[in-house]
Design a protein around this motif. Structure first.
Motif, PDB file in Angstrom:
ATOM      1  N   ASP A   1      24.349  44.636  57.404  1.00  0.00           N
ATOM      2  CA  ASP A   1      25.803  44.742  57.387  1.00  0.00           C
ATOM      3  C   ASP A   1      26.230  45.793  56.377  1.00  0.00           C
ATOM      4  OD1 ASP A   1      25.351  43.474  54.993  1.00  0.00           O
ATOM      5  OD2 ASP A   1      26.446  41.638  55.485  1.00  0.00           O
ATOM      6  N   PHE A   2      27.542  46.000  56.282  1.00  0.00           N
ATOM      7  CA  PHE A   2      28.059  47.088  55.458  1.00  0.00           C
ATOM      8  C   PHE A   2      27.793  46.863  53.975  1.00  0.00           C
ATOM      9  CE2 PHE A   2      31.021  47.287  59.202  1.00  0.00           C
ATOM     10  CZ  PHE A   2      30.516  48.465  59.706  1.00  0.00           C
TER      11      PHE A   2
ATOM     12  N   PHE B   1      37.490  41.946  55.973  1.00  0.00           N
ATOM     13  CA  PHE B   1      36.963  41.272  54.786  1.00  0.00           C
ATOM     14  C   PHE B   1      35.589  40.666  55.070  1.00  0.00           C
ATOM     15  CE2 PHE B   1      40.905  42.011  52.852  1.00  0.00           C
ATOM     16  CZ  PHE B   1      40.820  41.665  51.507  1.00  0.00           C
ATOM     17  N   ASP B   2      35.432  40.067  56.252  1.00  0.00           N
ATOM     18  CA  ASP B   2      34.142  39.464  56.569  1.00  0.00           C
ATOM     19  C   ASP B   2      33.109  40.535  56.915  1.00  0.00           C
ATOM     20  OD1 ASP B   2      32.132  37.716  57.141  1.00  0.00           O
ATOM     21  OD2 ASP B   2      33.310  36.443  58.456  1.00  0.00           O
ATOM     22  N   CYS B   3      33.502  41.532  57.720  1.00  0.00           N
ATOM     23  CA  CYS B   3      32.555  42.577  58.132  1.00  0.00           C
ATOM     24  C   CYS B   3      32.104  43.442  56.960  1.00  0.00           C
ATOM     25  CB  CYS B   3      33.181  43.471  59.197  1.00  0.00           C
ATOM     26  SG  CYS B   3      33.479  42.647  60.774  1.00  0.00           S
ATOM     27  N   VAL B   4      33.019  43.783  56.070  1.00  0.00           N
ATOM     28  CA  VAL B   4      32.718  44.741  55.006  1.00  0.00           C
ATOM     29  C   VAL B   4      32.281  44.050  53.716  1.00  0.00           C
ATOM     30  CG1 VAL B   4      33.624  46.649  53.618  1.00  0.00           C
ATOM     31  CG2 VAL B   4      34.330  46.397  55.996  1.00  0.00           C
ATOM     32  N   LEU B   5      32.972  42.954  53.354  1.00  0.00           N
ATOM     33  CA  LEU B   5      32.694  42.307  52.076  1.00  0.00           C
ATOM     34  C   LEU B   5      31.888  41.020  52.202  1.00  0.00           C
ATOM     35  CD1 LEU B   5      36.140  42.788  50.284  1.00  0.00           C
ATOM     36  CD2 LEU B   5      34.000  43.948  49.790  1.00  0.00           C
ATOM     37  N   GLY B   6      31.742  40.518  53.443  1.00  0.00           N
ATOM     38  CA  GLY B   6      30.977  39.291  53.607  1.00  0.00           C
ATOM     39  C   GLY B   6      31.704  38.054  53.121  1.00  0.00           C
ATOM     40  N   ILE B   7      33.037  38.110  53.008  1.00  0.00           N
ATOM     41  CA  ILE B   7      33.812  36.943  52.594  1.00  0.00           C
ATOM     42  C   ILE B   7      34.918  36.695  53.623  1.00  0.00           C
ATOM     43  CG2 ILE B   7      33.382  37.285  50.137  1.00  0.00           C
ATOM     44  CD1 ILE B   7      36.145  38.475  49.881  1.00  0.00           C
ATOM     45  N   GLN B   8      35.366  35.472  53.683  1.00  0.00           N
ATOM     46  CA  GLN B   8      36.419  35.125  54.624  1.00  0.00           C
ATOM     47  C   GLN B   8      37.765  35.103  53.906  1.00  0.00           C
ATOM     48  OE1 GLN B   8      35.560  31.666  57.025  1.00  0.00           O
ATOM     49  NE2 GLN B   8      33.471  32.333  57.462  1.00  0.00           N
TER      50      GLN B   8
ATOM     51  N   THR C   1      26.580  52.808  61.631  1.00  0.00           N
ATOM     52  CA  THR C   1      25.568  52.896  62.678  1.00  0.00           C
ATOM     53  C   THR C   1      25.899  51.891  63.786  1.00  0.00           C
ATOM     54  OG1 THR C   1      24.169  51.226  61.640  1.00  0.00           O
ATOM     55  CG2 THR C   1      23.818  53.526  60.978  1.00  0.00           C
ATOM     56  N   ASN C   2      25.309  52.124  64.961  1.00  0.00           N
ATOM     57  CA  ASN C   2      25.513  51.199  66.078  1.00  0.00           C
ATOM     58  C   ASN C   2      25.038  49.788  65.731  1.00  0.00           C
ATOM     59  OD1 ASN C   2      26.637  53.134  67.777  1.00  0.00           O
ATOM     60  ND2 ASN C   2      24.651  53.773  68.566  1.00  0.00           N
ATOM     61  N   GLY C   3      23.943  49.707  64.985  1.00  0.00           N
ATOM     62  CA  GLY C   3      23.413  48.401  64.608  1.00  0.00           C
ATOM     63  C   GLY C   3      24.376  47.612  63.746  1.00  0.00           C
ATOM     64  N   ARG C   4      25.003  48.270  62.793  1.00  0.00           N
ATOM     65  CA  ARG C   4      25.943  47.557  61.914  1.00  0.00           C
ATOM     66  C   ARG C   4      27.220  47.175  62.658  1.00  0.00           C
ATOM     67  NH1 ARG C   4      23.973  51.506  58.423  1.00  0.00           N
ATOM     68  NH2 ARG C   4      22.287  50.601  57.198  1.00  0.00           N
TER      69      ARG C   4
END
Length: 501
Positions: free
Chosen positions: A271-272, A189-196, A142-145
Motif C-alpha cells: 500500500d501507499f 485516509f484508509d488507502c494512503v494512511l491506513g487509518i479509518q 503502481t497498478n498493484g497499489r
C-alpha cells in the motif's frame, strides 16, 4: 489645511490609479488585441465583485472573439495573461510544445517555506524539481497499489451505501457535496494512511470541516490570488500563507501518528504508506517531506474527486434514461450487485462516458495557467504573423469555455455521455477541447487513483439506489461564484430511493 488634505488624497488616488493601469497596453504593444479592461477589476471583474463565477467572464471573452482571434490579451487584475482561444494551440501548448511551457503559474502564488505541506507537490513546483518529485510520486501509483486500494474502497462503498440508507429514510434529501467528501475522505485516509476516518459514523475525524476551511472558507487563498493579480512580480517569499494554520496542524499531527503506528506494527502491505516508509529510508526523507507526499494525495484528490462524484450524480438524477443505461451496464458486469473488480470497473464504457461528460460540464478547474519557460513562436490560424512568447509570459487556458462551446459540443448544456463513446475522449483531447485531467506530461499525477475512487462511488450508489434530484437543487449548471473550485451553485441536494433487490 482642508485644501492640502484634499490635494493629498487626490494625489494618492492618482498614484493608485496610475499603478493599477500601468500594465494595461502590455499585449497591445506586442500587436495583440486587448478587450476592454478596468482598473483593479482587470478583464475578469467577477473575480473582485463576484456576481457570477469569474470563469464566466473568461467564457464571455472566449465566445466573443474565438471566431476572429486565436488569442487575446487579458489581465487578471493587473497581471498580463494571454487568453488562448484556438483549441489547436491549446493542444500544442500542453503536448507538442510542452518543453516551452513546462511551468504552472500557481507556483508563483505559493511560498513553499510557509506552506510546507505542499512543498513536494508536483503541481506547485517548477523545472527540474517538478520532474524529480513527479517521478518520485509516480512510483507510488503502481497498478498493484491501486488494486490494493480497490479492496479498501469496496469496504468504503459498503459503508457509503449503509450511510445513505440511514440518512435518506422517508425520502429525506442529502447534501451530495458533503456525501462526496465523506467518501473521498474515508477512502484516502484508509488507502494512503491506513487509518479509518470514520466519516460515516456519528464520531468522525473532522475531515469535512477541515476541507471547508481549506476551500470554501479559505481567506488565505483569496488573498494570495489577489496579491498575485495586483503584484504579479512580487518575490515568492513575500507571498502570504495559503493554507490555514488549523489545516497544517490537523494533517501534520495525523500523518505523524499514522506513520508511527505503521512503524510500530511492522506490517508488510503493498500500500501507499508502506512504500512511503521505504522511500523515507531509501531517499533519506524528513518527516516534513513525508507529510508533504501524503498531502499530495489529499490536496489533489479530496475536493476534486468528491465534487466530480457529486456533479455526476446530479446529472444522472436529472437524466433517468442515462441512469438506467448505466444501471444496465453495471448489472451485466456484476449480476450479484457487488462492486465490479477494478479492471472491469475502470473499463466500463458507459460509466467512463458518464463521468467524462460530467467533467466536461463541471470541470474540476475552469481554467489553467501555463508559463513560458523557453521562447516560442505561437502561430494562430487567425493571425498572419506568429506571436513571440517570451520566458515568463503567462498563458490562460479557458477550460470551461472550451468544454461548453456549442461548436465542439452541440447543445453543451445537455448531458450526453455518448459524446465520449467510441473514441470520443481521445478525439476531444487531441482537438484540445477536453481537459478534464489536463493533458500532456503535466496532466494530473493522481488521475488513475481519482478515477478508481470516483467510479467505485458512482457504481455502488447507482447499483443500490435510484438517484432523484431534490426541488431544493437549483436548476441549470450555474457555478457558485464564491467558491474558487467550480461547484454547482447553492449545493447539490439529492434523494436516494433504494432499488428493489
Amino acid at each position: 489645511m482642508f485644501g492640502s488634505l484634499l490635494l493629498g488624497i487626490a494625489t494618492l488616488l492618482g498614484v493608485l490609479y496610475v499603478f493599477l493601469v500601468s500594465n494595461f497596453g502590455h499585449w497591445r504593444r506586442r500587436g495583440v488585441l486587448e478587450p476592454r479592461v478596468f482598473p483593479l477589476f482587470g478583464s475578469f471583474p467577477n473575480m473582485v465583485w463576484p456576481r457570477q463565477h469569474f470563469t464566466m467572464d473568461m467564457r464571455d471573452i472566449y465566445m466573443r472573439y474565438r471566431s476572429t482571434h486565436s488569442y487575446v490579451g487579458c489581465f487578471l487584475m493587473r497581471a498580463p495573461k494571454l487568453l488562448i482561444l484556438e483549441p489547436r494551440l491549446v493542444y500544442e501548448i500542453y503536448v507538442s510544445a510542452f518543453s516551452h511551457f513546462e511551468n504552472n503559474d500557481v507556483s508563483k502564488m505559493v511560498d513553499l517555506a510557509k506552506d510546507r505541506l505542499v512543498s513536494l507537490n508536483p503541481f506547485v513546483l517548477d523545472g527540474d524539481e517538478w520532474r524529480h518529485q513527479r517521478a518520485v510520486f509516480s512510483t507510488l501509483l503502481t497498478n498493484g497499489r491501486i488494486r490494493t486500494t480497490h479492496a479498501i474502497m469496496q469496504r468504503v462503498c459498503r459503508d457509503l451505501c449503509e450511510f445513505i440508507s440511514r440518512k435518506s429514510l422517508g425520502g429525506k434529501e442529502m447534501d451530495c457535496i458533503d456525501l462526496g467528501l465523506r467518501f473521498t475522505g474515508e477512502s484516502l485516509f484508509d488507502c494512503v494512511l491506513g487509518i479509518q476516518a470514520r466519516t460515516f459514523s456519528d464520531n468522525p475525524l473532522p475531515v469535512v470541516r477541515q476541507n471547508q476551511e481549506m476551500s470554501a472558507e479559505n481567506r488565505g487563498l483569496a488573498i494570495a490570488g489577489a496579491v498575485c493579480g495586483i503584484f504579479p512580480n512580487l518575490p515568492r517569499r513575500l507571498r502570504p500563507k495559503v493554507f490555514p494554520l488549523s489545516h497544517d496542524q490537523f494533517y501534520s499531527s495525523l500523518i505523524s501518528e499514522s506513520l508511527q503506528l505503521r512503524r510500530a506494527k511492522h506490517q508488510e502491505r503493498n500500500d501507499f504508506i508502506n512504500h512511503l516508509l521505504e522511500m523515507q529510508r531509501d531517499l533519506n526523507l524528513s518527516e516534513e517531506d513525508m507529510a508533504s507526499h501524503v498531502m499530495t494525495f489529499m490536496f489533489d484528490g479530496l475536493d476534486t474527486t468528491s465534487n466530480s462524484v457529486a456533479h455526476c450524480l446530479l446529472l444522472l438524477g436529472r437524466n433517468p434514461k442515462c441512469q438506467r443505461h448505466l444501471l444496465d451496464e453495471l448489472q451485466k458486469a456484476s449480476p450479484s450487485g457487488e462492486l465490479p473488480d477494478l479492471d472491469v470497473l475502470i473499463d466500463l464504457p458507459y460509466l467512463s462516458a458518464c463521468f467524462n461528460e460530467s467533467l466536461r460540464i463541471y470541470p474540476a478547474a475552469g481554467w489553467a495557467s501555463k508559463t513560458c519557460t523557453k521562447e516560442y513562436e505561437l502561430q494562430g490560424s487567425h493571425h498572419s504573423e506568429p506571436l513571440k512568447i517570451r520566458p515568463g509570459d503567462n498563458l490562460m487556458i479557458p477550460i470551461y469555455a472550451l468544454q461548453n462551446d456549442p461548436e465542439h459540443y452541440p447543445e453543451p448544456e445537455v448531458f450526453r455521455p455518448e459524446r465520449f463513446m467510441d473514441g470520443g475522449l481521445k478525439s476531444f483531447k487531441q482537438q484540445g477541447v477536453f481537459l478534464g485531467f489536463g493533458n500532456g506530461p503535466r496532466q494530473c499525477v493522481g488521475m488513475r487513483l481519482g478515477l478508481a475512487m470516483a467510479k467505485a462511488a458512482l457504481a455502488a450508489i447507482v447499483q443500490h439506489f435510484e438517484v432523484v434530484v431534490s426541488p431544493r437543487t437549483r436548476d441549470g449548471t450555474d457555478i457558485d461564484p464564491l467558491i474558487f473550485v467550480g461547484v454547482h451553485r447553492d449545493g447539490i441536494w439529492l434523494q436516494f430511493i433504494p432499488r428493489k433487490v
